[in-house]
Design a protein around this motif. Structure first.
Motif, PDB file in Angstrom:
ATOM      1  N   GLN A 149       2.695   9.265   6.211  1.00 16.82           N
ATOM      2  CA  GLN A 149       2.925  10.340   7.399  1.00 16.82           C
ATOM      3  C   GLN A 149       2.177   9.275   9.234  1.00 16.82           C
ATOM      4  OE1 GLN A 149       2.056  14.234   6.028  1.00 16.82           O
ATOM      5  NE2 GLN A 149       3.753  14.906   7.606  1.00 16.82           N
ATOM      6  N   VAL A 150       1.051   8.946   8.696  1.00 15.17           N
ATOM      7  CA  VAL A 150       0.196   8.601   9.077  1.00 15.17           C
ATOM      8  C   VAL A 150       0.440   6.847   9.857  1.00 15.17           C
ATOM      9  CG1 VAL A 150      -2.397   7.237   9.285  1.00 15.17           C
ATOM     10  CG2 VAL A 150      -1.586   9.582   8.547  1.00 15.17           C
ATOM     11  N   VAL A 151       0.724   6.142   8.582  1.00 20.38           N
ATOM     12  CA  VAL A 151       0.866   4.700   8.541  1.00 20.38           C
ATOM     13  C   VAL A 151       2.635   4.356   9.184  1.00 20.38           C
ATOM     14  CG1 VAL A 151      -0.382   3.819   6.968  1.00 20.38           C
ATOM     15  CG2 VAL A 151       1.799   4.596   6.845  1.00 20.38           C
ATOM     16  N   ASP A 152       3.552   5.942   9.646  1.00 20.71           N
ATOM     17  CA  ASP A 152       4.264   5.750   9.779  1.00 20.71           C
ATOM     18  C   ASP A 152       5.171   6.042  11.439  1.00 20.71           C
ATOM     19  OD1 ASP A 152       6.224   4.297   7.488  1.00 20.71           O
ATOM     20  OD2 ASP A 152       6.393   6.066   6.860  1.00 20.71           O
ATOM     21  N   SER A 153       3.778   6.821  11.438  1.00 25.21           N
ATOM     22  CA  SER A 153       3.484   6.848  13.019  1.00 25.21           C
ATOM     23  C   SER A 153       3.147   5.440  14.154  1.00 25.21           C
ATOM     24  CB  SER A 153       2.634   7.801  13.408  1.00 25.21           C
ATOM     25  OG  SER A 153       2.130   7.990  14.514  1.00 25.21           O
ATOM     26  N   ASP A 154       4.597   5.987  15.089  1.00 23.76           N
ATOM     27  CA  ASP A 154       4.331   4.366  15.852  1.00 23.76           C
ATOM     28  C   ASP A 154       3.301   5.274  17.124  1.00 23.76           C
ATOM     29  OD1 ASP A 154       6.767   3.620  14.804  1.00 23.76           O
ATOM     30  OD2 ASP A 154       7.963   4.089  16.418  1.00 23.76           O
ATOM     31  N   GLU A 155       2.829   6.438  17.475  1.00 27.47           N
ATOM     32  CA  GLU A 155       2.068   6.774  18.669  1.00 27.47           C
ATOM     33  C   GLU A 155       0.508   6.537  17.589  1.00 27.47           C
ATOM     34  OE1 GLU A 155       0.757  10.262  21.476  1.00 27.47           O
ATOM     35  OE2 GLU A 155       2.101  10.690  19.182  1.00 27.47           O
ATOM     36  N   VAL A 196       0.920  -1.157  -0.276  1.00 28.09           N
ATOM     37  CA  VAL A 196       0.324   0.347  -0.485  1.00 28.09           C
ATOM     38  C   VAL A 196       1.174   1.624   0.189  1.00 28.09           C
ATOM     39  CG1 VAL A 196      -1.526   1.484   1.364  1.00 28.09           C
ATOM     40  CG2 VAL A 196      -2.297  -0.749   1.090  1.00 28.09           C
ATOM     41  N   LYS A 197       1.767   1.318   0.265  1.00 30.16           N
ATOM     42  CA  LYS A 197       2.658   2.196   0.870  1.00 30.16           C
ATOM     43  C   LYS A 197       3.730   2.697  -0.474  1.00 30.16           C
ATOM     44  CE  LYS A 197       4.802   2.515   4.882  1.00 30.16           C
ATOM     45  NZ  LYS A 197       6.215   2.467   5.347  1.00 30.16           N
ATOM     46  N   GLY A 198       3.965   1.688  -0.975  1.00 35.28           N
ATOM     47  CA  GLY A 198       4.379   1.670  -1.870  1.00 35.28           C
ATOM     48  C   GLY A 198       3.436   2.341  -3.560  1.00 35.28           C
ATOM     49  N   ALA A 199       2.349   1.638  -3.040  1.00 36.30           N
ATOM     50  CA  ALA A 199       1.020   2.197  -4.079  1.00 36.30           C
ATOM     51  C   ALA A 199       0.824   4.126  -3.998  1.00 36.30           C
ATOM     52  CB  ALA A 199       0.076   1.408  -4.654  1.00 36.30           C
ATOM     53  N   LEU A 200       1.366   4.219  -2.713  1.00 34.91           N
ATOM     54  CA  LEU A 200       1.254   5.365  -2.453  1.00 34.91           C
ATOM     55  C   LEU A 200       2.730   6.830  -3.355  1.00 34.91           C
ATOM     56  CD1 LEU A 200       0.615   5.797   1.273  1.00 34.91           C
ATOM     57  CD2 LEU A 200      -0.952   6.205  -0.273  1.00 34.91           C
ATOM     58  N   SER A 201       3.499   5.977  -3.680  1.00 37.67           N
ATOM     59  CA  SER A 201       4.411   6.862  -4.046  1.00 37.67           C
ATOM     60  C   SER A 201       3.619   7.426  -5.839  1.00 37.67           C
ATOM     61  CB  SER A 201       5.628   6.126  -4.462  1.00 37.67           C
ATOM     62  OG  SER A 201       5.569   4.936  -5.163  1.00 37.67           O
ATOM     63  N   MET A 202       2.889   6.445  -6.634  1.00 42.30           N
ATOM     64  CA  MET A 202       2.356   6.429  -8.015  1.00 42.30           C
ATOM     65  C   MET A 202       1.444   7.906  -7.390  1.00 42.30           C
ATOM     66  SD  MET A 202       2.024   2.694  -8.806  1.00 42.30           S
ATOM     67  CE  MET A 202       1.344   3.699 -10.397  1.00 42.30           C
TER      68      MET A 202
END
Length: 242
Positions: free
Chosen positions: A78-84, A22-28
């Motif tokens: 940013q959301v999925v990379d947030s540990d919090e 999913v995160k890879g697809a976002l770069s497109m």
């Protein structure tokens, strides 16, 4: 250009693999517009359960709402990379699955959306308000609404306002017998005062109309209502007590 939904793996893929794809697809795609509901909810999904998926969708809805409100830029990555955020999701998903209250699931979803640095709440507020979201019930929340503007709430609900004590005004607002509302209201008000959400509420003291209808919800209480995305206070219906 392919649709983002087409790049989301099938439901039986592993959670970690799904997140990477999913995160890879976002770069497109350009970083504009609303969050892609299917992409983010796939990341959030841990079990193939209807209640959990509905909760995950509620989180997405709240994130999209915040994205429109906050002045900072906010991306899905940013959301999925947030540990919090991820820690908040893990805990809230379990709590949402365990509760039978639709209101609490709604509050939990808003709390999760506000769990990252992108929200309008500082670290201390996020921690305190997240705990309160788990601990407080509809009566607590309604009392915060009511004591924002007692006179305004009663008038909005077409109830009488000629009361000489706060107890009498609450009895009118709750439309319940003294035996039904007295103990739960006193306990709830003690919780709210202890948490710093309201000032002291002298229920039985005779006073002027100004005293009866004084605002007793503190700024912190108002901030908490915003944290859980509650509606306008005058619109909030009183809970049913029996």
């Amino acid at each position: 250009m392919a649709d983002l939904d087409d790049l989301v793996p099938e439901q039986n893929r592993g959670g970690d693999e799904a997140a990477v794809l999913v995160k890879g697809a976002l770069s497109m795609f350009p970083v504009v517009g609303s969050f892609a509901a299917e992409g983010l909810t796939y990341f959030l999904d841990r079990r193939d359960a209807k209640k959990q998926r509905e909760f995950n969708l509620a989180v997405v809805e709240n994130l999209n709402r915040l994205k429109e409100q906050v002045k900072k830029s906010l991306t899905l990555e940013q959301v999925v990379d947030s540990d919090e955020f991820c820690a908040a999701v893990t805990r809230a998903q379990r709590l949402a699955a365990e509760t039978g209250s639709e209101e609490r699931r709604r509050w939990l979803a808003s709390a999760v959306a506000n769990s990252g640095s992108w929200s309008d709440f500082n670290d201390t507020e996020r921690q305190q308000f997240s705990r309160l979201t788990e601990d407080l019930d509809p009566l607590h929340v309604w009392l915060l609404h009511y004591f924002q503007d007692p006179m305004g709430w009663l008038q909005a609900h077409e109830l009488k306002t000629n009361h000489s004590t706060i107890s009498a005004s609450l009895a009118s607002a709750l439309n319940a017998s003294w035996a039904a509302w007295n103990e739960p209201v006193r306990l709830a008000l003690a919780d709210l005062e202890r948490s710093g959400l309201t000032s002291s509420v002298p229920l039985d003291m005779g006073m002027s109309a100004r005293g009866v209808f004084e605002q007793r919800t503190l700024d912190k209480g108002t901030r908490f209502l915003k944290f859980i995305n509650e509606p306008d206070s005058a619109e909030r219906e009183a809970p049913q007590l029996s």
